[in-house]
Design an enzyme around this catalytic site. Structure first.
Site, short mmCIF file in Angstrom:
data_model
loop_
_atom_site.label_atom_id
_atom_site.label_comp_id
_atom_site.label_asym_id
_atom_site.label_seq_id
_atom_site.Cartn_x
_atom_site.Cartn_y
_atom_site.Cartn_z
N SER A 15 0.80 -1.23 0.00
CA SER A 15 0.00 0.00 0.00
C SER A 15 0.83 1.27 0.00
O SER A 15 0.37 2.31 0.47
CB SER A 15 -0.95 0.00 1.21
OG SER A 15 -0.29 -0.41 2.40
N THR A 16 2.04 1.22 -0.55
CA THR A 16 2.85 2.44 -0.61
C THR A 16 2.58 3.26 -1.86
O THR A 16 3.07 4.39 -1.99
CB THR A 16 4.35 2.10 -0.53
OG1 THR A 16 4.70 1.22 -1.61
CG2 THR A 16 4.70 1.44 0.79
N ILE A 19 -3.18 1.50 -6.24
CA ILE A 19 -4.47 1.11 -5.69
C ILE A 19 -4.38 0.87 -4.18
O ILE A 19 -5.25 1.30 -3.42
CB ILE A 19 -5.00 -0.15 -6.41
CG1 ILE A 19 -5.39 0.19 -7.85
CG2 ILE A 19 -6.20 -0.74 -5.67
CD1 ILE A 19 -5.75 -1.01 -8.70
N GLY A 20 -3.33 0.20 -3.74
CA GLY A 20 -3.18 -0.08 -2.32
C GLY A 20 -3.11 1.18 -1.48
O GLY A 20 -3.73 1.28 -0.42
N SER A 141 -8.59 -8.86 -10.60
CA SER A 141 -8.46 -8.05 -11.80
C SER A 141 -9.42 -8.56 -12.86
O SER A 141 -9.82 -9.74 -12.82
CB SER A 141 -7.02 -8.14 -12.34
OG SER A 141 -6.91 -7.61 -13.64
N TYR A 154 0.29 -13.57 -14.99
CA TYR A 154 -0.42 -12.62 -14.14
C TYR A 154 -1.90 -12.99 -14.07
O TYR A 154 -2.49 -13.05 -12.98
CB TYR A 154 -0.25 -11.21 -14.69
CG TYR A 154 -1.10 -10.16 -14.01
CD1 TYR A 154 -0.77 -9.67 -12.75
CD2 TYR A 154 -2.24 -9.65 -14.63
CE1 TYR A 154 -1.54 -8.71 -12.12
CE2 TYR A 154 -3.03 -8.69 -14.02
CZ TYR A 154 -2.67 -8.21 -12.76
OH TYR A 154 -3.45 -7.26 -12.14
#
Length: 264
Positions: A15-16, A19-20, A141, A154
C-alpha cells in the site's frame, strides 16, 4: 451513506503506491486504524506521511516486509497480530511472452500474488471468525476473466485469488465475516503509468496518446474508454469494508469500466 470505520483495524498489503495506497487512504479517511505495508521502510514512511497530509487526523502506521515470502508475512503477523479488515492487494505484473516465462518467474508471481494473500488470510480470518466480525478482500483483476495473452502468468494469479475469495467466503458461512474479490480494470497506478511511459518513449508518442491507444487496442470493450483512477477502485473497497456491506460476500465486485462483456 456515511461510512464510519472508527475502531476498526485495517491492514492493506502493498500500500505504498497505486491502488493499495488509495485504499489505505480511503480507509483512514473513514476512521479506520490503518497499517500500510511495503518492502522498504523508506517507501512505507513516505506513504504514511502522504496519508497524514491528506487526512490530518488519520490513524496510520506501517510495517516494512517482503510479503512475497513466508518470512515476510510472518513478520507482519508478529507486528500486527490482529486485524478487522484485511485487504490483500500486494502484487506484481508485467508483459512477457509466454514462451519466455521461466519456472522461477511463474513461481515468483504465484508467491507474491497468491501465497501472500493465502498466508495473511489464513491468520487474520481466524481472529475475525472468533470475534464474529471482519472483512477480507482480495484485489483480483478483470484479467482473471479476460486472461491477457501478454500476461498469462499474471492472469493465472488473479483467477486464483478470485477462487480463493469465493471459497473462503464459504468457509466463513454463517458468520459476520465477509470475503470478496475486487476486480479493477487497467488503472492509473504507478506501475501501469510506468509501463505506458516506457511504451510511449519506444513509439515516440506522448504518454497521453499511448494511454488512449492502450485502451483502444488492448481493452476495446471498455465502456468508459479510459483508465480508472486508483481512487475509483478504492471507493469500492472502502464500501465493501463497511458495516453497510454486511450482505455482500463471496462476490466478484467489478471496477473495470465494463471491459468484461458479460452480465454475470
Amino acid at each position: 451513506m456515511q461510512i464510519d470505520l472508527s475502531g476498526k483495524r485495517a491492514i492493506v498489503s502493498g500500500s505504498t503506491a497505486g491502488i493499495g495506497f488509495a485504499i489505505a487512504q480511503g480507509l483512514a479517511r473513514a476512521g479506520a486504524e490503518v497499517t500500510v505495508t511495503g518492502r522498504t521502510q523508506a517507501r512505507v514512511d513516505a506513504a504514511i506521511e502522504a496519508i497524514r497530509q491528506a487526512v490530518p487526523d488519520a490513524g496510520v502506521s506501517g510495517v516494512a516486509a517482503d510479503l512475497g515470502s513466508a518470512e515476510g508475512c510472518q513478520a507482519l503477523i508478529e507486528a500486527r497480530p490482529e486485524a478487522d479488515i484485511l485487504i490483500n492487494n500486494v502484487g506484481i505484473f508485467g508483459p512477457q511472452d509466454f514462451f519466455a516465462i521461466d519456472d522461477a518467474t511463474w513461481q515468483q508471481f504465484f508467491d507474491v500474488n497468491v501465497m501472500s494473500a493465502v498466508r495473511l488470510s489464513r491468520h487474520y480470518a481466524q481472529g475475525m471468525k472468533q470475534r464474529d466480525w471482519g472483512r477480507v478482500q482480495f484485489i483480483s483483476s478483470e484479467s482473471a476473466l479476460n486472461i491477457p495473452s501478454e500476461m498469462v502468468h499474471y492472469g493465472m494469479t488473479k483467477s486464483a485469488v478470485q477462487s480463493i475469495s469465493r471459497g473462503l467466503a464459504k468457509v466463513l458461512s454463517g458468520t459476520n465475516v465477509t470475503v470478496n474479490a475486487i476486480l479493477p480494470g487497467p488503472t492509473r497506478s504507478e506501475g501501469v503509468l510506468g509501463m505506458i511511459k516506457q511504451a510511449a518513449e519506444q513509439e515516440g508518442v506522448s504518454p497521453a496518446e499511448m494511454e488512449a491507444r492502450f485502451v483502444a487496442e488492448n481493452r476495446p470493450s471498455s465502456i468508459i474508454q479510459r483508465l480508472a483512477t486508483p481512487e475509483e477502485v478504492a471507493n469500492m473497497s472502502v464500501y465493501a469494508a463497511s458495516t453497510q456491506a454486511s450482505a455482500t460476500t463471496g462476490a466478484a465486485l467489478r471496477v473495470e469500466g465494463g471491459i468484461v462483456d458479460t452480465m454475470a
